[in-house]
Design an enzyme around this catalytic site. Structure first.
Site, short mmCIF file in Angstrom:
data_model
loop_
_atom_site.label_atom_id
_atom_site.label_comp_id
_atom_site.label_asym_id
_atom_site.label_seq_id
_atom_site.Cartn_x
_atom_site.Cartn_y
_atom_site.Cartn_z
N ARG A 1 0.81 -1.65 -0.16
CA ARG A 1 -0.51 -0.31 -0.33
C ARG A 1 0.48 1.18 -0.08
O ARG A 1 1.24 1.54 1.64
CB ARG A 1 -1.07 -0.21 1.47
CG ARG A 1 -2.38 0.97 1.70
CD ARG A 1 -2.51 1.11 2.43
NE ARG A 1 -2.28 1.87 3.46
CZ ARG A 1 -2.05 1.89 4.63
NH1 ARG A 1 -3.00 1.02 5.24
NH2 ARG A 1 -1.28 2.61 4.78
N HIS B 1 -3.97 4.38 4.26
CA HIS B 1 -5.07 3.90 4.51
C HIS B 1 -5.87 4.62 4.16
O HIS B 1 -6.70 4.05 2.66
CB HIS B 1 -5.49 3.21 5.61
CG HIS B 1 -6.62 2.47 6.06
ND1 HIS B 1 -6.81 1.08 5.31
CD2 HIS B 1 -7.62 3.62 6.98
CE1 HIS B 1 -8.34 1.41 5.87
NE2 HIS B 1 -8.84 2.10 6.09
N TYR C 1 3.34 5.32 11.61
CA TYR C 1 3.87 4.22 11.93
C TYR C 1 4.95 3.36 11.03
O TYR C 1 4.93 2.22 11.01
CB TYR C 1 2.77 3.82 11.71
CG TYR C 1 1.98 2.82 10.85
CD1 TYR C 1 1.39 2.67 9.57
CD2 TYR C 1 0.28 4.49 10.90
CE1 TYR C 1 0.81 2.98 8.70
CE2 TYR C 1 -0.74 4.24 10.21
CZ TYR C 1 -0.40 4.19 9.29
OH TYR C 1 -1.48 4.13 7.90
#
Lengths: 369, 326
Positions: free
Chosen positions: A259, A263, A272
């Site tokens: 990805r 998100h 993160y």
């Protein structure tokens, strides 16, 4: 009595890579793909990529709501969904935009959906596609039900279900694979392992070495492929779709991809994960790899690519304009009461009338005010 | 007409609908050769085979989730959740999908399915086997909730539920499965979903109940008739959602008094909604505050104590009498 070793028959899985990020090609494994299918896949990937970028821009301009980008995962869902016939079923989660458009969802539909209009989940008449499913993994069971029904009706239809790595932790994933195998349902499970479920990395999602190996426990074939290698995805999906159609039951395909973006547009991945990691995966971009391959095979020219980019740009622009015009015609809040049931129950009609009255009064006040 | 138990009547409804329409598919746990733990699908496996009476793995989300897919495909799944106490493992499939597929797609796709589940206390069952949580489903937009009160209406309502174009939660009171017999005609009989029934006409007080509570409500009416010479009207809801408020309001306008009965816990239970509807529709006709006789706000006790939990005729009759105390 005693302790003996049981060796279940399918206790290994394959990893498949045909065209790597440096352009190396395993010609022995290279699938035979008709030129027109290559061009269809390229167009779908490119359109998916550009439309995805446009949606992100529109979100940043406040012209659509929250959006989950697809960038970098196009090979995983195009290389698999291309194997479906129109009469087959396509069961998406929410990160298969390029495939949804290839299957016939209009860009306007997506724009309406991400602008908060129900009209964006209407699947076209006669289409065998389910609308996007937001509750993670829940759609997997619908795919099994569809496949069971197709087998019951003996139509030869195949179902393909999509989900991410996070979905493999949900009960519905395990239940779905289990049921599909028990009934030998004609369904292909495509896991787009993009390594991240919002902020949780794969290592915190599972202790398994691969996701594909989870197929073993359910008694079905599983295969892990380089999900950014469209040739590998295609080859694995072809095998699985053919097997399903021939009565050989379900398959789990794990497409290892990444990805590249957040998100959803509400998420900040800098919190993160490292930029280095993302950069490393940018180098493995499925679109760049595929374009290079097609150029080398003389299946497309630089000029044709430029023309294709231009055509896609115009298509997207036209779709955005159409959608924005359409939105001005939509927006009747009374629509929220419709289509809950085939026949509207009395209390719901009362609610509709109450809102209609409130809106009419507000309208009169605005008019006189 | 044959005298049938509710189990036999439901079995007949399923068999006749399966004969009539090959898109009707049963699925659930132990419904095949075993005929279901309550025998509602008895002999159907032998008659229709494994493609019509589908034993599933032990997984409620699978049963409901697969049914959603089958219904979208064009089949008419009738799934059995072995006990309603285990339906929660399919909650998301019902709430997120079954209830809203039609709405999401503006009518393009819809989910004509029936979810049958035994509910309720009174049969000395193990824990998790006695709850009445129909309020969850009545609270969910997009679902119909049907709860029959006896063999004949159970059969007629199940036929209607199977033919309904939308998802129907069909709760069957375990306490009624074999405890009474009624004449059930072999020929087709349906009842409209969304319509309540006046189980006993009267003019003094309206007692509203459904499922297994209809019988104690009728017994309470007997007590009131014997002791107070009072004619209570008993309304059997049959469908909890959509609620037949027209009939309820008309009755309470006539009697001026109401008692709402259910075995589900009281707080935020179906009774609260029914009372609110009566307040809207019949407030100026009320002679007394509306009474509720319900399960207590606790877990249904293990069966040695369950009798004390369940509303009975005496408790209902006492509540009816309270509506006469000025």
């Amino acid at each position: 009595m005693g302790r003996k070793r049981i060796e279940p028959s399918n206790c290994t899985i394959d990893y498949l890579s045909i065209l790597d990020e440096y352009g190396n090609l395993d010609t022995g494994l290279e699938p035979e793909i008709p030129p027109e299918m290559h061009l269809k896949m390229l167009r779908a990937m490119l359109l998916g990529r550009r439309f995805d970028e446009r949606l992100l821009d529109l979100q940043r301009q406040g012209r659509i709501g929250t959006y989950p980008p697809t960038k970098g995962q196009e090979a995983a869902h195009i290389g698999s969904a291309i194997l479906l016939k129109d009469s087959d079923w396509f069961v998406p989660s929410f990160r298969e935009m390029a495939a949804e458009i290839m299957r016939g969802r209009t860009m306007e539909s997506a724009l309406l959906y991400f602008n908060g209009y129900n009209e964006g989940t209407i699947v076209p008449e006669g289409s065998k596609d389910l609308p996007m499913a937001v509750p993670v993994a829940s759609q997997i069971l619908h795919a099994v039900g569809l496949a069971w029904a197709a087998k019951y009706r003996q139509t030869g239809e195949v179902v393909m279900a999509f989900f991410g790595d996070g979905a493999t932790s949900e009960g519905d994933f395990h239940e779905g694979l289990n049921c599909a195998a028990v009934y030998q349902a004609p369904v292909v499970f495509v896991c787009q392992n993009n390594q991240w479920a919002i902020s949780v990395p794969l290592a915190r999602q599972t202790h398994s070495e691969t996701l594909a190996q989870k197929a073993i426990a359910y008694g079905m074939p599983g295969i892990q492929v380089d999900g950014n290698d469209i040739l590998a995805v295609y080859a694995a999906a072809k095998e699985a779709v053919d097997r399903a159609r021939d009565g050989g039951g379900p398959t789990l395909i794990e497409c290892v991809t990444y990805r590249i973006m957040m998100h959803t547009t509400s998420d900040d991945p800098k919190k993160y994960r490292s930029e280095e990691e993302v950069e490393c995966w940018r180098q493995r971009d499925p679109l760049i790899r595929y374009r290079k391959y097609l150029l080398q095979k003389n299946l497309i020219t630089e000029q044709q690519l430029i023309a294709l980019e231009e055509e896609i740009k115009q298509d997207i622009q036209a779709a955005v304009e159409r959608a924005e015009k359409r939105m001005q015609e939509l927006g009747n809040p009374l629509d929220q009461f419709d289509h809950l049931f085939a026949e509207m129950p009395p209390r719901l009609r009362k609610h509709k009338e109450a809102l209609a009255k409130e809106l009419a009064e507000a309208g009169r006040e605005a008019h006189h005010g | 007409m044959a005298k049938m138990t509710m189990v036999e009547a439901l079995n007949m409804a399923l068999r006749q609908e399966m004969k009539r329409d090959d898109s009707v598919i049963l699925l659930g746990q132990d419904i095949g050769p075993d005929g279901g733990v309550f025998r509602v699908t008895d002999r159907l496996f032998a008659e229709f085979g494994e493609n019509r009476v589908v034993d599933t793995p032990l997984a409620e989300a699978s049963i409901v989730g697969m049914s959603v897919g089958m219904a979208v495909y064009g089949l008419k799944p009738v799934c059995e959740i072995q006990f309603s106490g285990f339906i929660y493992q399919a909650f998301h499939q019902i709430e997120n999908h079954a209830a809203r597929m039609r709405w999401r797609t503006r009518g393009r796709l819809h989910v004509p399915m029936v979810m049958r589940a035994p509910y309720g206390a009174g049969v000395r069952a193990l824990e998790h086997h006695s709850e009445s949580r129909e309020a969850y489903w009545a609270h969910t937009p997009g679902l119909k909730v049907v709860i029959p009160s006896g063999p004949r209406n159970a059969r007629a309502l199940l036929v209607s539920a199977i033919r309904d174009p939308d998802p129907v939660i069909f709760y069957e009171a375990k306490a009624l499965y074999r405890s009474l017999r009624e004449d059930v005609p072999e020929e087709e009989e349906t009842l409209p979903i969304g319509r309540a029934n006046i189980a006993r006409a009267g003019d003094a007080v309206t007692i509203i109940a459904y499922g297994a509570m209809v019988r104690p409500a009728l017994e309470a009416a007997d007590l009131l008739a014997e002791k107070e010479k009072m004619a209570a009207e008993v309304i059997d809801l049959l469908t909890l959602s959509p609620l037949d408020e027209e009939l309820l309001v008309a009755s309470v306008k006539k009697t001026g008094r109401a008692v709402v009965v259910h075995e589900a816990p009281q707080s935020f239970g179906p009774g609260a909604e029914i009372v609110a509807r009566l307040m809207e529709g019949a407030f100026y006709y009320l002679e007394a505050p509306i009474e509720r006789v319900t399960g207590f706000d606790t877990i249904v006790p293990y069966f040695s104590r369950e009798k004390s939990y369940l509303p009975g005729a005496e408790r209902i009759a006492a509540a009816a009498r309270r509506t006469f105390i000025k």
